[in-house]
Design an enzyme around this catalytic site. Structure first.
Site, PDB file in Angstrom:
ATOM      1  N   ARG A  27       0.817  -1.222   0.000  1.00 29.68           N
ATOM      2  CA  ARG A  27       0.000   0.000   0.000  1.00 29.68           C
ATOM      3  C   ARG A  27       0.851   1.273   0.000  1.00 29.68           C
ATOM      4  NH1 ARG A  27      -5.599  -0.498   1.995  1.00 29.68           N
ATOM      5  NH2 ARG A  27      -6.251  -2.346   0.920  1.00 29.68           N
ATOM      6  N   ARG A  40      -6.799  11.807  -5.269  1.00 25.84           N
ATOM      7  CA  ARG A  40      -8.102  11.175  -5.087  1.00 25.84           C
ATOM      8  C   ARG A  40      -9.214  12.212  -5.142  1.00 25.84           C
ATOM      9  NH1 ARG A  40      -9.654   7.944   0.316  1.00 25.84           N
ATOM     10  NH2 ARG A  40      -9.694  10.098   1.011  1.00 25.84           N
ATOM     11  N   ASP A  78      -6.907  -2.522  -7.218  1.00 22.90           N
ATOM     12  CA  ASP A  78      -7.441  -3.191  -6.034  1.00 22.90           C
ATOM     13  C   ASP A  78      -7.734  -4.641  -6.393  1.00 22.90           C
ATOM     14  OD1 ASP A  78      -8.432  -2.248  -3.196  1.00 22.90           O
ATOM     15  OD2 ASP A  78      -9.752  -3.853  -3.870  1.00 22.90           O
ATOM     16  N   TYR A 154     -15.302 -11.944  -0.184  1.00 20.39           N
ATOM     17  CA  TYR A 154     -16.009 -10.702  -0.557  1.00 20.39           C
ATOM     18  C   TYR A 154     -17.219 -11.009  -1.444  1.00 20.39           C
ATOM     19  CZ  TYR A 154     -12.187  -7.899   1.308  1.00 20.39           C
ATOM     20  OH  TYR A 154     -11.272  -7.328   2.150  1.00 20.39           O
TER      21      TYR A 154
HETATM   22  O1  CP3 Z   1       0.025  -1.688  -2.426  1.00 21.84           O
HETATM   23  C1  CP3 Z   1      -0.282  -0.770  -3.195  1.00 21.84           C
HETATM   24  O2  CP3 Z   1       0.169   0.401  -3.067  1.00 21.84           O
HETATM   25  C2  CP3 Z   1      -1.138  -1.070  -4.423  1.00 21.84           C
HETATM   26  C3  CP3 Z   1      -2.510  -0.820  -4.299  1.00 21.84           C
HETATM   27  C4  CP3 Z   1      -3.446  -1.765  -3.546  1.00 21.84           C
HETATM   28  C5  CP3 Z   1      -4.663  -1.302  -3.007  1.00 21.84           C
HETATM   29  N1  CP3 Z   1      -5.364  -2.369  -2.546  1.00 21.84           N
HETATM   30  C6  CP3 Z   1      -5.099   0.091  -3.005  1.00 21.84           C
HETATM   31  C7  CP3 Z   1      -6.165   0.513  -2.074  1.00 21.84           C
HETATM   32  C8  CP3 Z   1      -3.385  -3.147  -3.326  1.00 21.84           C
HETATM   33  C9  CP3 Z   1      -2.283  -4.140  -3.635  1.00 21.84           C
HETATM   34  C10 CP3 Z   1      -4.617  -3.517  -2.703  1.00 21.84           C
HETATM   35  C11 CP3 Z   1      -4.961  -4.890  -2.355  1.00 21.84           C
HETATM   36  C12 CP3 Z   1      -6.146  -5.150  -1.524  1.00 21.84           C
HETATM   37  N2  CP3 Z   1      -7.369  -4.538  -1.560  1.00 21.84           N
HETATM   38  C13 CP3 Z   1      -6.230  -6.199  -0.584  1.00 21.84           C
HETATM   39  C14 CP3 Z   1      -5.136  -7.198  -0.295  1.00 21.84           C
HETATM   40  C15 CP3 Z   1      -4.091  -6.623   0.585  1.00 21.84           C
HETATM   41  C16 CP3 Z   1      -4.528  -6.450   1.997  1.00 21.84           C
HETATM   42  O3  CP3 Z   1      -4.598  -5.276   2.430  1.00 21.84           O
HETATM   43  O4  CP3 Z   1      -4.754  -7.454   2.662  1.00 21.84           O
HETATM   44  C17 CP3 Z   1      -7.510  -6.161  -0.008  1.00 21.84           C
HETATM   45  C18 CP3 Z   1      -8.061  -7.083   1.072  1.00 21.84           C
HETATM   46  C19 CP3 Z   1      -8.230  -5.116  -0.653  1.00 21.84           C
HETATM   47  C20 CP3 Z   1      -9.658  -4.721  -0.444  1.00 21.84           C
HETATM   48  C21 CP3 Z   1      -9.768  -3.341   0.027  1.00 21.84           C
HETATM   49  N3  CP3 Z   1      -9.524  -2.230  -0.746  1.00 21.84           N
HETATM   50  C22 CP3 Z   1     -10.141  -2.914   1.319  1.00 21.84           C
HETATM   51  C23 CP3 Z   1     -10.480  -3.845   2.481  1.00 21.84           C
HETATM   52  C24 CP3 Z   1     -10.145  -1.525   1.302  1.00 21.84           C
HETATM   53  C25 CP3 Z   1     -10.616  -0.619   2.395  1.00 21.84           C
HETATM   54  C26 CP3 Z   1      -9.673  -0.611   3.536  1.00 21.84           C
HETATM   55  C27 CP3 Z   1      -8.853   0.630   3.456  1.00 21.84           C
HETATM   56  O5  CP3 Z   1      -7.636   0.540   3.669  1.00 21.84           O
HETATM   57  O6  CP3 Z   1      -9.458   1.670   3.201  1.00 21.84           O
HETATM   58  C28 CP3 Z   1      -9.693  -1.109   0.013  1.00 21.84           C
HETATM   59  C29 CP3 Z   1      -9.480   0.277  -0.441  1.00 21.84           C
HETATM   60  C30 CP3 Z   1      -8.110   0.621  -0.937  1.00 21.84           C
HETATM   61  N4  CP3 Z   1      -7.347  -0.145  -1.767  1.00 21.84           N
HETATM   62  C31 CP3 Z   1      -7.403   1.836  -0.681  1.00 21.84           C
HETATM   63  C32 CP3 Z   1      -6.202   1.781  -1.395  1.00 21.84           C
HETATM   64  C33 CP3 Z   1      -5.138   2.835  -1.508  1.00 21.84           C
HETATM   65  C34 CP3 Z   1      -7.907   2.998   0.161  1.00 21.84           C
HETATM   66  C35 CP3 Z   1      -8.951   3.685  -0.642  1.00 21.84           C
HETATM   67  C36 CP3 Z   1      -9.054   5.162  -0.364  1.00 21.84           C
HETATM   68  O7  CP3 Z   1      -8.287   5.936  -0.952  1.00 21.84           O
HETATM   69  O8  CP3 Z   1      -9.933   5.537   0.429  1.00 21.84           O
END
Ligand code: CP3
Length: 354
Positions: A27, A40, A78, A154
């Site tokens: 992330r 964003r 994502d 999911y």
């Molecule tokens: O690593 C990176 O920089 C690449 C981008 C990336 C994102 N999500 C961006 C993101 C990657 C590799 C993911 C994978 C992801 N997404 C996973 C597997 C990794 C892990 O964390 O276990 C999972 C379970 C998800 C599903 C997901 N997406 C969730 C549960 C959430 C909400 C939780 C949160 O942190 O807000 C997201 C949103 C998300 N994916 C954000 C980002 C940068 C935040 C969104 C925002 O800007 O509000």
């Protein structure tokens, strides 16, 4: 394609000699960076960032521009774009996690699932090509997918969860339906990752974020076996280079020996395990990626340096370690603390690579 100037990360994944321990952060493009929050806002939403190749490129590059010590970049996207492409309707509500308009949670909706046309994910492959051009060979680009099991949680629940009771109920009561979801997911992910590789990613990572919620037998049958199938189906070389794979089961360190046998090049580790002991358990089969507790980045540069030094010392002499956090960086991380971690990794790791 431009020549890769820093292959330290790829070499470490293949357990080849490097001068220091390479590092990136799960992330690494995200809300802790003010420039990400700005992008964003301009894009309108997180999903718009993912769906626009211009924005996805912009935010992928942000951590690289801020932190010259990063050794890899990761596609900004994502894991949930895949069930979205299957027609489940992904959306995010401000302040809440991801949600789906429709679920695959009864017999008819599960049996209706199909491998989607990869054209629905063309925006991801376009982002990959554009990111590769823009990075211009500075560091390698990682592509990724969720694991079949993690995506299934999911798809069944329609949102994130902690106990996954609906998913587990289907798994235990109607295992053949769960296997149907997992088989569709595995076939989809093979096509999806191979299309990312064809578009230019130089390594791939499978995020099994919720595999750790399973019992021993269920983990092997419903998560690990499908990741093994994916690894076997991946394109092995592109642009004349090997494309290494990383498998990461969060909460999965109990099963490292089994994970080391599925054919992946590297295993991700969360912070619950001592990385030196993990290394002894997997021997020379795989490289290891991890495993600093992301909460440490909320502390002080002094505390961060100490913990970084301790992870590096625990891994010890020799190659095959990619430094990372044990899970994604939190949104409350002060950006200068991430810099302190990266500097500490570079400074303290060289002694282990003589
Ligand atoms: O690593 C990176 O920089 C690449 C981008 C990336 C994102 N999500 C961006 C993101 C990657 C590799 C993911 C994978 C992801 N997404 C996973 C597997 C990794 C892990 O964390 O276990 C999972 C379970 C998800 C599903 C997901 N997406 C969730 C549960 C959430 C909400 C939780 C949160 O942190 O807000 C997201 C949103 C998300 N994916 C954000 C980002 C940068 C935040 C969104 C925002 O800007 O509000």
């Amino acid at each position: 394609m431009s020549v890769l100037q820093n292959d330290t990360f790829l070499r470490a994944l293949m357990r080849q000699p490097t001068d220091y321990t390479p590092v990136w952060m799960m992330r690494q493009a995200g809300r802790y960076l003010p420039e990400y929050r700005e992008s964003r806002k301009s894009a309108g939403s997180f999903l718009q960032l993912c769906k626009s190749p211009d924005f996805a490129t912009e935010v992928t590059l942000q951590p690289l521009n801020r932190y010259p010590l990063l050794d890899a970049s990761i596609l900004f996207s994502d894991i949930l774009t895949v069930p979205d492409a299957m027609g489940l309707g992904l959306y995010f509500e401000e302040g809440e996690g991801p949600k789906f308009e429709r679920t695959a949670s009864d017999e008819s909706s599960i049996l209706a699932l199909e491998v989607p046309d990869m054209a629905k994910l063309q925006y991801v492959f376009d982002a990959v090509s554009q990111i590769r051009k823009t990075i211009n060979g500075r560091v390698p680009l990682i592509g990724f997918s969720g694991s079949p099991w993690t995506l299934a949680t999911y798809m069944v629940e329609g949102k994130g969860g902690t106990d996954f009771l609906n998913t587990k109920k289907i798994m235990y009561a109607r295992p053949e339906l769960m296997h149907h979801i997992l088989e569709i997911n595995a076939q989809t992910i093979i096509q999806y990752l191979n299309a990312q590789i064809a578009a230019g990613v130089q390594a791939v990572m499978i995020f099994d974020s919720w595999g750790g919620a399973l019992s021993h037998n269920a983990y092997i049958e419903f998560s690990l076996n499908y990741m093994q199938k994916i690894v076997a189906g991946l394109t092995k070389t592109a642009e004349g280079q090997k494309v290494p794979s990383i498998v990461f089961t969060k909460g999965g360190a109990l099963w490292l020996e089994a994970q080391a046998d599925i054919g992946a090049d590297a295993l991700g580790l969360d912070w619950s395990v001592d990385i030196g002991k993990a290394r002894a358990r997997v021997g020379n089969k795989v490289a290891l990626q991890g495993n600093l507790d992301p909460a440490i980045l909320l502390s002080t540069p002094e505390a961060i340096k100490k913990e970084v030094a301790s992870v590096l010392a625990s891994y010890g002499n020799g190659h095959g370690h990619v430094f990372n956090l044990g899970h994604g960086i939190t949104q409350w991380t002060p950006p200068e603390n991430a810099a302190a971690m990266l500097e500490a990794v570079r400074k303290h790791s060289q002694q282990y690579h003589q």
